[in-house]
Design a protein around this motif. Structure first.
Motif, mmCIF file in Angstrom:
data_model
loop_
_atom_site.group_PDB
_atom_site.id
_atom_site.type_symbol
_atom_site.label_atom_id
_atom_site.label_comp_id
_atom_site.label_asym_id
_atom_site.label_seq_id
_atom_site.Cartn_x
_atom_site.Cartn_y
_atom_site.Cartn_z
ATOM 1 N N ILE A 185 0.879 -1.167 0.000
ATOM 2 C CA ILE A 185 0.000 0.000 0.000
ATOM 3 C C ILE A 185 0.914 1.214 0.000
ATOM 4 N N ARG A 186 0.696 2.104 -0.973
ATOM 5 C CA ARG A 186 1.539 3.295 -1.115
ATOM 6 C C ARG A 186 0.686 4.541 -1.054
ATOM 7 N N GLY A 187 1.235 5.604 -0.508
ATOM 8 C CA GLY A 187 0.558 6.889 -0.590
ATOM 9 C C GLY A 187 0.474 7.293 -2.054
ATOM 10 N N TRP A 188 -0.490 8.142 -2.387
ATOM 11 C CA TRP A 188 -0.650 8.568 -3.771
ATOM 12 C C TRP A 188 0.582 9.358 -4.226
ATOM 13 N N THR A 189 1.118 8.986 -5.386
ATOM 14 C CA THR A 189 2.172 9.750 -6.046
ATOM 15 C C THR A 189 1.789 9.879 -7.510
ATOM 16 N N PRO A 190 2.180 10.967 -8.165
ATOM 17 C CA PRO A 190 1.850 11.138 -9.584
ATOM 18 C C PRO A 190 2.425 10.012 -10.435
ATOM 19 N N VAL A 191 1.776 9.754 -11.558
ATOM 20 C CA VAL A 191 2.197 8.688 -12.464
ATOM 21 C C VAL A 191 2.480 9.289 -13.840
ATOM 22 N N THR A 192 3.118 8.502 -14.688
ATOM 23 C CA THR A 192 3.380 8.912 -16.061
ATOM 24 C C THR A 192 2.232 8.429 -16.939
ATOM 25 N N ARG A 193 1.595 9.364 -17.635
ATOM 26 C CA ARG A 193 0.448 9.034 -18.494
ATOM 27 C C ARG A 193 0.911 8.236 -19.700
ATOM 28 N N ILE A 194 0.095 7.279 -20.107
ATOM 29 C CA ILE A 194 0.362 6.484 -21.302
ATOM 30 C C ILE A 194 -0.646 6.906 -22.373
ATOM 31 N N PRO A 195 -0.176 7.354 -23.541
ATOM 32 C CA PRO A 195 -1.101 7.785 -24.595
ATOM 33 C C PRO A 195 -2.040 6.657 -25.023
ATOM 34 N N GLN A 196 -3.262 7.025 -25.360
ATOM 35 C CA GLN A 196 -4.283 6.118 -25.895
ATOM 36 C C GLN A 196 -4.645 4.975 -24.961
ATOM 37 N N SER A 197 -4.516 5.223 -23.663
ATOM 38 C CA SER A 197 -4.964 4.208 -22.712
ATOM 39 C C SER A 197 -6.400 4.540 -22.309
ATOM 40 N N VAL A 252 -1.359 1.810 -13.374
ATOM 41 C CA VAL A 252 -2.178 2.253 -12.255
ATOM 42 C C VAL A 252 -3.554 2.643 -12.776
ATOM 43 N N ILE A 253 -4.588 2.047 -12.178
ATOM 44 C CA ILE A 253 -5.958 2.382 -12.576
ATOM 45 C C ILE A 253 -6.670 3.069 -11.417
ATOM 46 N N ASP A 254 -7.541 4.010 -11.761
ATOM 47 C CA ASP A 254 -8.367 4.685 -10.760
ATOM 48 C C ASP A 254 -9.626 3.845 -10.614
ATOM 49 N N VAL A 258 -3.047 0.828 -4.029
ATOM 50 C CA VAL A 258 -2.854 -0.535 -3.544
ATOM 51 C C VAL A 258 -2.249 -1.332 -4.700
ATOM 52 N N ILE A 259 -1.063 -1.881 -4.485
ATOM 53 C CA ILE A 259 -0.391 -2.683 -5.514
ATOM 54 C C ILE A 259 -0.888 -4.123 -5.369
ATOM 55 N N ILE A 260 -1.432 -4.643 -6.473
ATOM 56 C CA ILE A 260 -2.034 -5.979 -6.489
ATOM 57 C C ILE A 260 -1.292 -6.830 -7.511
ATOM 58 N N GLY A 301 -1.552 -1.260 -10.002
ATOM 59 C CA GLY A 301 -1.978 -0.475 -8.861
ATOM 60 C C GLY A 301 -3.410 -0.028 -9.037
ATOM 61 N N VAL A 302 -4.147 0.041 -7.942
ATOM 62 C CA VAL A 302 -5.500 0.598 -7.959
ATOM 63 C C VAL A 302 -5.542 1.749 -6.963
ATOM 64 N N VAL A 303 -6.036 2.892 -7.434
ATOM 65 C CA VAL A 303 -6.146 4.063 -6.578
ATOM 66 C C VAL A 303 -7.510 4.032 -5.912
ATOM 67 N N VAL A 304 -7.520 4.146 -4.580
ATOM 68 C CA VAL A 304 -8.755 4.141 -3.791
ATOM 69 C C VAL A 304 -8.758 5.347 -2.863
ATOM 70 N N ASP A 305 -9.930 5.687 -2.351
ATOM 71 C CA ASP A 305 -10.064 6.857 -1.479
ATOM 72 C C ASP A 305 -9.308 6.683 -0.164
ATOM 73 N N ALA A 306 -9.349 5.481 0.394
ATOM 74 C CA ALA A 306 -8.681 5.223 1.670
ATOM 75 C C ALA A 306 -8.641 3.723 1.929
ATOM 76 N N VAL A 307 -7.758 3.319 2.827
ATOM 77 C CA VAL A 307 -7.681 1.929 3.282
ATOM 78 C C VAL A 307 -8.255 1.891 4.690
ATOM 79 N N SER A 308 -9.060 0.871 4.988
ATOM 80 C CA SER A 308 -9.679 0.781 6.311
ATOM 81 C C SER A 308 -8.914 -0.171 7.215
ATOM 82 N N ASP A 309 -9.175 -1.480 7.055
ATOM 83 C CA ASP A 309 -8.555 -2.461 7.932
ATOM 84 C C ASP A 309 -8.519 -3.807 7.248
ATOM 85 N N VAL A 310 -8.183 -4.838 7.999
ATOM 86 C CA VAL A 310 -8.160 -6.206 7.482
ATOM 87 C C VAL A 310 -9.273 -6.983 8.169
#
Length: 161
Positions: A27-39, A56-58, A77-79, A87-96
């Motif tokens: 699990i990583r804090g949000w950091t900017p990513v490099t855009r891929i054309p035509q994705s 990385v997908i939102d 969240v890296i899966i 990676g999937v970007v989510v609003d927040a992580v709760s618990d297990v």
């Protein structure tokens, strides 16, 4: 007694989702990513994860929800599924959560904002419902092929950390 499975719970648009903990790498804090054309619109781009280029997908956009501004609780969240990391970007992580196999119910066809193809089932925890994601379905094979082709076409991508 049925087997228990652990799920990492994440928040997305005021709903709670569970991801099988065995698929979660980090699990990583949000950091900017490099855009891929035509994705596709929900693919934000790629990041450099210790030398590996990871798409990385939102998850909000993947599920057809409105995009929100990223803030201090936004995480990636890296899966790993079938040997492929994303990676999937989510609003927040709760618990297990520990979820017994017999506590997972089928997903009804209505009542959720998310297409049921991405869901394995749902479970209740106290007075709240947790939608259990099918990690295998989050990055479709055609998405993976398209990303591979886009990365090849982009040449040597420099990811932003």
């Amino acid at each position: 007694m049925s087997d228990q499975v652990q799920y990492l719970t994440v928040n997305l648009a005021h709903e709670e989702y569970g991801v099988d903990i065995l698929a979660v790498r980090e699990i990583r804090g949000w950091t900017p990513v490099t855009r891929i054309p035509q994705s596709p619109h929900y693919v934000l781009g790629v990041l450099n994860l210790r030398g590996a280029i990871v798409p990385v997908i939102d998850l909000r956009l993947r599920f057809g929800l409105t995009r929100e501004d990223y803030n201090a609780t936004t995480v990636t969240v890296i899966i790993t599924v079938a040997g492929r990391q994303f990676g999937v970007v989510v609003d927040a992580v709760s618990d297990v959560l520990d979820v017994a196999g017999d506590a997972i119910r089928p997903v009804p066809d209505m009542g959720t904002t998310v297409d049921t193809e991405y869901l394995k089932g749902l479970t209740s925890v106290g007075d709240r419902m947790v939608l259990l994601l099918d990690a295998d379905k989050l990055l479709q094979p055609q998405d993976a092929q398209m990303l591979d082709a886009a990365l090849d076409a982009a040449g040597n991508v420099k990811a932003v950390a």
